[in-house]
Design a protein around this motif. Sequence first.
Motif, mmCIF file in Angstrom:
data_model
loop_
_atom_site.group_PDB
_atom_site.id
_atom_site.type_symbol
_atom_site.label_atom_id
_atom_site.label_comp_id
_atom_site.label_asym_id
_atom_site.label_seq_id
_atom_site.Cartn_x
_atom_site.Cartn_y
_atom_site.Cartn_z
ATOM 1 N N THR A 78 0.978 -1.655 -0.428
ATOM 2 C CA THR A 78 -0.189 -0.215 -0.234
ATOM 3 C C THR A 78 0.975 1.562 0.202
ATOM 4 O OG1 THR A 78 -1.926 1.125 1.051
ATOM 5 C CG2 THR A 78 0.209 -0.493 2.506
ATOM 6 N N ALA A 79 0.504 2.291 -0.928
ATOM 7 C CA ALA A 79 0.120 3.158 -0.754
ATOM 8 C C ALA A 79 0.454 4.485 0.273
ATOM 9 C CB ALA A 79 1.108 4.117 -1.813
ATOM 10 N N ARG A 80 -0.699 3.712 0.896
ATOM 11 C CA ARG A 80 -1.441 4.340 1.568
ATOM 12 C C ARG A 80 -1.368 4.188 3.039
ATOM 13 N NH1 ARG A 80 -6.749 4.352 1.407
ATOM 14 N NH2 ARG A 80 -6.396 3.092 -0.629
ATOM 15 N N PRO A 81 -0.551 5.067 3.949
ATOM 16 C CA PRO A 81 -0.948 4.612 5.697
ATOM 17 C C PRO A 81 -2.464 4.095 5.743
ATOM 18 C CG PRO A 81 0.183 7.089 5.460
ATOM 19 C CD PRO A 81 -0.801 5.987 4.539
ATOM 20 N N GLY A 83 -3.364 3.466 9.153
ATOM 21 C CA GLY A 83 -3.359 3.530 11.124
ATOM 22 C C GLY A 83 -3.329 2.175 11.354
ATOM 23 N N MET A 84 -3.302 1.588 11.437
ATOM 24 C CA MET A 84 -3.152 -0.327 11.297
ATOM 25 C C MET A 84 -1.570 0.138 12.166
ATOM 26 S SD MET A 84 -5.218 -2.246 9.110
ATOM 27 C CE MET A 84 -6.371 -1.335 7.987
ATOM 28 N N VAL A 85 -1.742 -0.975 13.145
ATOM 29 C CA VAL A 85 -0.217 -1.336 13.767
ATOM 30 C C VAL A 85 -0.080 -2.920 13.849
ATOM 31 C CG1 VAL A 85 0.717 -1.628 16.044
ATOM 32 C CG2 VAL A 85 -1.053 0.223 16.210
ATOM 33 N N VAL A 88 5.641 -2.190 8.995
ATOM 34 C CA VAL A 88 5.445 -1.735 8.194
ATOM 35 C C VAL A 88 7.320 -1.713 7.703
ATOM 36 C CG1 VAL A 88 5.705 -0.038 6.715
ATOM 37 C CG2 VAL A 88 4.195 -0.212 8.620
ATOM 38 N N THR A 132 6.025 -1.149 1.637
ATOM 39 C CA THR A 132 5.115 0.294 1.245
ATOM 40 C C THR A 132 6.364 0.532 0.463
ATOM 41 O OG1 THR A 132 4.496 2.195 1.217
ATOM 42 C CG2 THR A 132 6.215 1.692 2.524
ATOM 43 N N LEU A 133 6.694 1.559 -0.917
ATOM 44 C CA LEU A 133 7.755 1.395 -1.628
ATOM 45 C C LEU A 133 8.172 3.382 -1.573
ATOM 46 C CD1 LEU A 133 6.980 -0.529 -4.875
ATOM 47 C CD2 LEU A 133 8.507 -1.093 -2.633
ATOM 48 N N PHE B 26 9.747 7.810 -8.161
ATOM 49 C CA PHE B 26 10.843 7.833 -7.102
ATOM 50 C C PHE B 26 11.937 9.257 -6.969
ATOM 51 C CE2 PHE B 26 10.138 3.210 -7.805
ATOM 52 C CZ PHE B 26 8.968 3.107 -6.481
ATOM 53 N N HIS B 153 13.098 2.721 -8.701
ATOM 54 C CA HIS B 153 13.141 2.176 -7.180
ATOM 55 C C HIS B 153 14.380 1.790 -6.382
ATOM 56 C CE1 HIS B 153 12.936 -1.396 -4.534
ATOM 57 N NE2 HIS B 153 11.988 -0.558 -3.612
ATOM 58 N N ILE B 161 11.382 4.080 5.873
ATOM 59 C CA ILE B 161 10.118 4.467 5.669
ATOM 60 C C ILE B 161 9.432 5.088 5.600
ATOM 61 C CG2 ILE B 161 7.214 3.353 6.693
ATOM 62 C CD1 ILE B 161 9.457 1.002 5.374
ATOM 63 N N ASP B 164 4.544 8.769 7.584
ATOM 64 C CA ASP B 164 3.649 8.734 7.279
ATOM 65 C C ASP B 164 2.651 6.847 7.469
ATOM 66 O OD1 ASP B 164 3.125 11.026 6.474
ATOM 67 O OD2 ASP B 164 2.073 10.698 4.612
ATOM 68 N N PHE B 165 3.321 6.266 8.345
ATOM 69 C CA PHE B 165 3.235 4.497 8.014
ATOM 70 C C PHE B 165 3.379 5.206 9.309
ATOM 71 C CE2 PHE B 165 3.156 4.734 3.846
ATOM 72 C CZ PHE B 165 2.647 3.413 3.221
ATOM 73 N N THR B 167 2.357 4.749 13.235
ATOM 74 C CA THR B 167 1.149 5.091 13.605
ATOM 75 C C THR B 167 0.995 5.291 15.399
ATOM 76 O OG1 THR B 167 2.010 2.714 14.485
ATOM 77 C CG2 THR B 167 0.096 3.049 13.066
ATOM 78 N N GLU B 169 0.586 5.096 17.875
ATOM 79 C CA GLU B 169 -0.492 4.555 18.877
ATOM 80 C C GLU B 169 0.887 4.194 19.223
ATOM 81 O OE1 GLU B 169 -4.479 3.120 19.413
ATOM 82 O OE2 GLU B 169 -3.599 4.419 17.452
ATOM 83 N N MET B 171 1.925 1.783 22.534
ATOM 84 C CA MET B 171 2.254 0.650 22.584
ATOM 85 C C MET B 171 2.242 -0.069 24.128
ATOM 86 S SD MET B 171 2.164 -0.492 19.259
ATOM 87 C CE MET B 171 3.199 -2.007 19.679
ATOM 88 N N THR B 217 -0.883 -2.777 21.445
ATOM 89 C CA THR B 217 -1.111 -1.446 21.542
ATOM 90 C C THR B 217 -1.660 -1.674 23.338
ATOM 91 O OG1 THR B 217 -3.047 -0.770 21.253
ATOM 92 C CG2 THR B 217 -0.998 -0.547 19.363
ATOM 93 N N GLU B 220 -4.650 -2.239 23.188
ATOM 94 C CA GLU B 220 -5.613 -3.683 22.639
ATOM 95 C C GLU B 220 -5.182 -4.193 23.732
ATOM 96 O OE1 GLU B 220 -3.265 -3.924 17.990
ATOM 97 O OE2 GLU B 220 -2.407 -4.546 19.901
#
Lengths: 252, 252
Positions: A78-81, A83-85, A88, A132-133, B26, B153, B161, B164-165, B167, B169, B171, B217, B220
Amino acid sequence: MTPAFVLVGPQLGENIGAAARVMGNFGLSDLRIVAPRDGWPNPKAVSMAAGSPVLEKAQLYDDLESAIGECTYLFATTARPRGMVKPVFNARDAIGQMKTLIKENQKVGILFGAEKSGLPNEAVTMANAIITLPVDRSFSSLNLSMACGVLAHEWAAGAPIDTDFITAEPMASREDLERLYVHFEEELEKGGFFYPPEKKPLMVQNLRNIFARGGLTEQEVRTLRGAIKALAKGRGKYGLRKGEAGEAKPIE
Amino acid sequence: MTPAFVLVGPQLGENIGAAARVMGNFGLSDLRIVAPRDGWPNPKAVSMAAGSPVLEKAQLYDDLESAIGECTYLFATTARPRGMVKPVFNARDAIGQMKTLIKENQKVGILFGAEKSGLPNEAVTMANAIITLPVDRSFSSLNLSMACGVLAHEWAAGAPIDTDFITAEPMASREDLERLYVHFEEELEKGGFFYPPEKKPLMVQNLRNIFARGGLTEQEVRTLRGAIKALAKGRGKYGLRKGEAGEAKPIE
């Protein structure tokens, strides 16, 4: 064992075919196609696959669950985050992790979403980890088959350079090089090149570095020695004016 | 500064467009097109570029020499060995080398040949070094834009990374986890789960590893503690038969 590439709801046959082609290029074989928009088989996929054996063996599924039933570890691209833990990974580290999992006899799947929308959140939720790239945020829309290609290349990328690229051409030994250098410098000395004399050591160093940098084969050493002889041959008629090292001119 | 991608005599506009797109993805910008078979501009290139800013800025040349005039270091991409004595790099090492050269203010170009034939030997001769990808010898024909994509690439691949990826959240801390484990194990103890008693330490270890593996988290942990409470609540009515640890059944 190799990872399954699972295309979830792909829209364009061209991308399915291009994915099959690049998977074949890099030694992958397990392509799974879930509910392709334009049905299956798709002649555009066949054309873009350019004869890839991966397309012939590709499996078609109606839904994602049935496509990944026996998988034990899933990566979602995925290119879009979301918000899941979840862990990555970039492509390289994901492939490294995958190779470890496969050594543990795990069946690994990589999920790729549709061209427009990417993977739905439910599919990302199924996954153990995210790939993710490093796309440019200002132009992040990566073609589906390109994403497959990047991961397929990464799969093969640890391999050493193909032996066919190893030239059998014997390289010149240090002795060969030394003889070439001495020959070259003797002829230059006769031509008055090393001027002023106290600069000779530095000039020698600079000349030798030209050849040392790239390396020379035995044959190239012979060629260069022939070239030096050819250049030195008629030199009786010409000489250098003192102070004009390197710039050959007839003496008036 | 970034390397120039030089497409030498490309045949299909689609591949030029796809190359421009993935270069944009890229973070690359310098695309040079030498004598494209179908002329220029090419609407198929525009369509495949999907709005890539790289295509708009692409430069057209009549011949390779004029396209690479100011370059100081050239890589030639080829799947076929040419028997020339030159350094041979895989994509990753080539990009590493490129980044060093660019730090030295060198202008680096990467030459890509036409779809059918690849680069002519004269173009490979111009190059300082060769790049080859680890393609499967039995299906080695890599699409031109895919080759560009793999290198593009690789150019971006060292980056961390995207933030935005990451989180936000929080832990669970070790203390939170310990309280969860103790709560869980106390309720299991009451339910007669740890049987035979001498196996309890190993059973505890196995249970704790389930949660330690993925990490939890704070939220969780709270969710799981609520779930344990909910499960334990009505338990007055049920129990476990001795020796059936883990398999809850009503007692007759």
